[in-house]
Design an enzyme around this catalytic site. Sequence first.
Site, PDB file in Angstrom:
ATOM      1  N   ARG A   1       0.816  -1.240   0.000  1.00 32.60           N
ATOM      2  CA  ARG A   1       0.000   0.000   0.000  1.00 32.60           C
ATOM      3  C   ARG A   1       0.840   1.276   0.000  1.00 32.60           C
ATOM      4  NH1 ARG A   1      -3.097  -3.087   3.609  1.00 32.60           N
ATOM      5  NH2 ARG A   1      -4.847  -4.026   2.542  1.00 32.60           N
TER       6      ARG A   1
ATOM      7  N   HIS B   1       1.699  11.178 -30.163  1.00 31.43           N
ATOM      8  CA  HIS B   1       1.122   9.889 -29.761  1.00 31.43           C
ATOM      9  C   HIS B   1       0.566   9.141 -30.968  1.00 31.43           C
ATOM     10  CE1 HIS B   1       0.625  11.504 -25.409  1.00 31.43           C
ATOM     11  NE2 HIS B   1       1.794  10.942 -25.595  1.00 31.43           N
TER      12      HIS B   1
ATOM     13  N   ARG C   1      -1.689  21.732 -16.325  1.00 31.98           N
ATOM     14  CA  ARG C   1      -0.648  20.729 -16.598  1.00 31.98           C
ATOM     15  C   ARG C   1      -0.715  20.244 -18.050  1.00 31.98           C
ATOM     16  NH1 ARG C   1       1.760  16.089 -12.460  1.00 31.98           N
ATOM     17  NH2 ARG C   1       3.200  15.224 -13.969  1.00 31.98           N
TER      18      ARG C   1
ATOM     19  N   GLU D   1      12.000  17.648 -25.391  1.00 32.43           N
ATOM     20  CA  GLU D   1      11.121  18.136 -24.308  1.00 32.43           C
ATOM     21  C   GLU D   1      11.659  19.464 -23.745  1.00 32.43           C
ATOM     22  OE1 GLU D   1       8.210  16.780 -23.423  1.00 32.43           O
ATOM     23  OE2 GLU D   1       8.302  14.740 -24.216  1.00 32.43           O
TER      24      GLU D   1
ATOM     25  N   HIS E   1       2.164  16.769 -28.257  1.00 38.63           N
ATOM     26  CA  HIS E   1       2.033  15.364 -27.891  1.00 38.63           C
ATOM     27  C   HIS E   1       0.864  14.643 -28.560  1.00 38.63           C
ATOM     28  CE1 HIS E   1       5.196  16.268 -25.113  1.00 38.63           C
ATOM     29  NE2 HIS E   1       5.177  15.061 -24.594  1.00 38.63           N
TER      30      HIS E   1
ATOM     31  N   HIS F   1      10.325   8.773 -28.336  1.00 41.06           N
ATOM     32  CA  HIS F   1       9.256   9.706 -27.968  1.00 41.06           C
ATOM     33  C   HIS F   1       9.636  11.156 -28.320  1.00 41.06           C
ATOM     34  CE1 HIS F   1       5.898  11.326 -25.758  1.00 41.06           C
ATOM     35  NE2 HIS F   1       6.694  12.019 -24.971  1.00 41.06           N
TER      36      HIS F   1
ATOM     37  N   LYS G   1       8.716  22.642 -14.925  1.00 41.60           N
ATOM     38  CA  LYS G   1       7.833  21.506 -14.631  1.00 41.60           C
ATOM     39  C   LYS G   1       7.346  21.579 -13.180  1.00 41.60           C
ATOM     40  CE  LYS G   1       6.508  16.920 -15.353  1.00 41.60           C
ATOM     41  NZ  LYS G   1       6.699  15.651 -16.002  1.00 41.60           N
TER      42      LYS G   1
ATOM     43  N   ASN H   1       1.630  19.135 -22.699  1.00 42.85           N
ATOM     44  CA  ASN H   1       1.395  18.191 -23.794  1.00 42.85           C
ATOM     45  C   ASN H   1       1.548  18.841 -25.170  1.00 42.85           C
ATOM     46  OD1 ASN H   1       0.836  16.013 -22.084  1.00 42.85           O
ATOM     47  ND2 ASN H   1      -1.252  16.757 -21.774  1.00 42.85           N
TER      48      ASN H   1
ATOM     49  N   GLU I   1      -3.262  16.952 -13.053  1.00 41.38           N
ATOM     50  CA  GLU I   1      -3.769  17.317 -14.383  1.00 41.38           C
ATOM     51  C   GLU I   1      -5.285  17.451 -14.358  1.00 41.38           C
ATOM     52  OE1 GLU I   1      -1.317  15.489 -17.431  1.00 41.38           O
ATOM     53  OE2 GLU I   1      -2.961  15.709 -18.847  1.00 41.38           O
TER      54      GLU I   1
ATOM     55  N   LYS J   1       4.031  11.192 -11.978  1.00 38.69           N
ATOM     56  CA  LYS J   1       3.267  10.291 -12.852  1.00 38.69           C
ATOM     57  C   LYS J   1       4.026   8.973 -12.920  1.00 38.69           C
ATOM     58  CE  LYS J   1       0.776  13.192 -16.154  1.00 38.69           C
ATOM     59  NZ  LYS J   1       0.656  13.556 -17.585  1.00 38.69           N
TER      60      LYS J   1
HETATM   61  N1  LIG Z   1       6.341   9.903 -15.712  1.00 36.50           N
HETATM   62  C1  LIG Z   1       6.391  10.894 -16.571  1.00 36.50           C
HETATM   63  O1  LIG Z   1       5.979  12.024 -16.277  1.00 36.50           O
HETATM   64  C2  LIG Z   1       6.984  10.654 -17.918  1.00 36.50           C
HETATM   65  C3  LIG Z   1       7.267  11.725 -18.772  1.00 36.50           C
HETATM   66  C4  LIG Z   1       7.885  11.458 -19.996  1.00 36.50           C
HETATM   67  C5  LIG Z   1       8.219  10.163 -20.335  1.00 36.50           C
HETATM   68  N2  LIG Z   1       7.930   9.138 -19.478  1.00 36.50           N
HETATM   69  C6  LIG Z   1       8.294   7.756 -19.807  1.00 36.50           C
HETATM   70  O2  LIG Z   1       9.713   7.679 -19.854  1.00 36.50           O
HETATM   71  C7  LIG Z   1      10.088   6.594 -20.678  1.00 36.50           C
HETATM   72  C8  LIG Z   1      11.235   7.010 -21.566  1.00 36.50           C
HETATM   73  O3  LIG Z   1      12.311   7.398 -20.751  1.00 36.50           O
HETATM   74  P1  LIG Z   1      13.801   7.432 -21.310  1.00 36.50           P
HETATM   75  O4  LIG Z   1      13.819   8.158 -22.584  1.00 36.50           O
HETATM   76  O5  LIG Z   1      14.681   7.859 -20.213  1.00 36.50           O
HETATM   77  O6  LIG Z   1      14.040   5.909 -21.733  1.00 36.50           O
HETATM   78  P2  LIG Z   1      14.749   4.690 -21.009  1.00 36.50           P
HETATM   79  O7  LIG Z   1      14.503   4.668 -19.571  1.00 36.50           O
HETATM   80  O8  LIG Z   1      14.362   3.494 -21.799  1.00 36.50           O
HETATM   81  O9  LIG Z   1      16.296   4.995 -21.260  1.00 36.50           O
HETATM   82  C9  LIG Z   1      16.788   5.030 -22.569  1.00 36.50           C
HETATM   83  C10 LIG Z   1      17.980   4.081 -22.758  1.00 36.50           C
HETATM   84  O10 LIG Z   1      19.117   4.659 -22.137  1.00 36.50           O
HETATM   85  C11 LIG Z   1      19.755   3.726 -21.278  1.00 36.50           C
HETATM   86  N3  LIG Z   1      20.388   4.514 -20.238  1.00 36.50           N
HETATM   87  C12 LIG Z   1      19.800   5.115 -19.181  1.00 36.50           C
HETATM   88  N4  LIG Z   1      20.692   5.881 -18.531  1.00 36.50           N
HETATM   89  C13 LIG Z   1      21.870   5.758 -19.170  1.00 36.50           C
HETATM   90  C14 LIG Z   1      23.163   6.315 -18.992  1.00 36.50           C
HETATM   91  N5  LIG Z   1      23.400   7.219 -18.051  1.00 36.50           N
HETATM   92  N6  LIG Z   1      24.148   5.954 -19.843  1.00 36.50           N
HETATM   93  C15 LIG Z   1      23.888   5.072 -20.860  1.00 36.50           C
HETATM   94  N7  LIG Z   1      22.696   4.524 -21.094  1.00 36.50           N
HETATM   95  C16 LIG Z   1      21.690   4.872 -20.263  1.00 36.50           C
HETATM   96  C17 LIG Z   1      18.635   2.820 -20.838  1.00 36.50           C
HETATM   97  O11 LIG Z   1      19.136   1.568 -20.429  1.00 36.50           O
HETATM   98  C18 LIG Z   1      17.789   2.724 -22.108  1.00 36.50           C
HETATM   99  O12 LIG Z   1      18.330   1.752 -22.957  1.00 36.50           O
HETATM  100  C19 LIG Z   1       8.838   6.192 -21.444  1.00 36.50           C
HETATM  101  O13 LIG Z   1       8.359   4.972 -20.946  1.00 36.50           O
HETATM  102  C20 LIG Z   1       7.848   7.303 -21.161  1.00 36.50           C
HETATM  103  O14 LIG Z   1       6.515   6.859 -21.140  1.00 36.50           O
HETATM  104  C21 LIG Z   1       7.329   9.369 -18.287  1.00 36.50           C
END
Ligand SMILES: NC(=O)c1ccc[n+]([C@@H]2O[C@H](COP(=O)([O-])OP(=O)(O)OC[C@H]3O[C@@H](n4cnc5c(N)ncnc54)[C@H](O)[C@@H]3O)[C@@H](O)[C@H]2O)c1
Length: 362
Positions: free
Chosen positions: A121, A252, A241, A185, A248, A265, A226, A245, A236, A143
């Site tokens: 929980r 999407h 918030r 972003e 976006h 993305h 942010k 987007n 949101e 999020k």
């Molecule tokens: N929660 C939110 O508000 C929010 C906002 C935007 C995106 N997201 C989510 O974030 C995700 C994408 O995140 P991301 O782009 O960080 O992708 P990711 O976490 O997949 O990382 C990208 C790649 O980089 C590698 N990596 C990470 N750190 C590294 C480092 N320091 N050196 C070398 N390699 C490294 C990872 O292993 C992976 O292969 C998506 O799932 C998306 O939905 C969430």
Amino acid sequence: MKKIISINLKNNKYNILLSQLDKDFLTAFKKIQKTTSLFIVTDKIVEKLYLQKFSDLLEQQDFNIKTAVIPAGESGKSIKNLSFLYNKALESSINRKSCAIALGGGVIGDITGFFAATYMRGINFIQIPTTLLAMTDSSIGGKTAINTPNGKNIAGVFYQPKLVWINTAFLSSLPAKHIKNGLSEIIKYAVVFDRKFYNYLLSALKNGIISSENFDYIISQSCSYKAKIVEKDEKEITELRAILNFGHTFAHALETATKYKKFLHGEAVAIGMLFAAKLSLELKTCKEKTYKEIKSILQLSHFNLNVKFNAVQFLSLMKKDKKSVDGNIKFVLTKDIGEVINSYVKDDIVLDVLKKFSGATK
Ligand SMILES: NC(=O)c1ccc[n+]([C@@H]2O[C@H](COP(=O)([O-])OP(=O)(O)OC[C@H]3O[C@@H](n4cnc5c(N)ncnc54)[C@H](O)[C@@H]3O)[C@@H](O)[C@H]2O)c1
């Protein structure tokens, strides 16, 4: 550089700490974590690069470390891996007073946050983002989500971390395409919030690359934008918030149409921002100059902006997007750099702009 940005929410206040020094992190962490039991979640790539060193740092401070490693990449955010985390945590005697640590990019942050929100929980968790996208966007705001076989971020909950530690040293190993993914972003923040920041980015961009000496400033600015929005509209609920987007809705649709395989993305968001600017221009919410400014910063960042697609299919994908209400698509439109509005746009106008936009953005 050491900088602290506070996020003041109604029921939760936490800090984003920007620092390359371990001692700054340890001091901040010990303030929020009173027991020694820690559960570090990371992916296979980050494990090889940083897990041992980071675990050693905490063990030297008498923390008791358990770890869980999941596959790298978007597939990591699955129900199967969430279940693996629950099992691993139980086996490792992780209890309600333990703290989960998300060490990785947005994937790790999202699944660890969801795990922490639901395990027994809810247990404490902190974010240690290691990608540019996670440092400027996903680690802030609470999020959390996992994907289901039917779609992205289908199961999720708002659950705030107790601390976010941003150490730009992690970026030294991040591949260029993932730096660019985060840059998109960051450009969005400039277009949505601040002309001065837009100008700063323009001057910092050299051959499509932002050099590392600019990271501290760019990341702290992005976090501040942010943080301000999250403070005012944590879940949101108002329109506020939603301005994050920008670009976006189109992005999407593009990601869905290409099954999340062709574009990262950020790459999809870059094209989506240009589409939003084009739509704004057609609707006369902005002038030609603003459209050109948005286009030029994206071009200077070497984003591929030329994409061909089926306009009718994209309209229907956009209407399915969770931000569409009663079939009307709500867009974030630009008025000028640093100024956006939320507005419903009629389908026939969207379709018309989609047709003009497809394959025409070279
Ligand atoms: N929660 C939110 O508000 C929010 C906002 C935007 C995106 N997201 C989510 O974030 C995700 C994408 O995140 P991301 O782009 O960080 O992708 P990711 O976490 O997949 O990382 C990208 C790649 O980089 C590698 N990596 C990470 N750190 C590294 C480092 N320091 N050196 C070398 N390699 C490294 C990872 O292993 C992976 O292969 C998506 O799932 C998306 O939905 C969430």
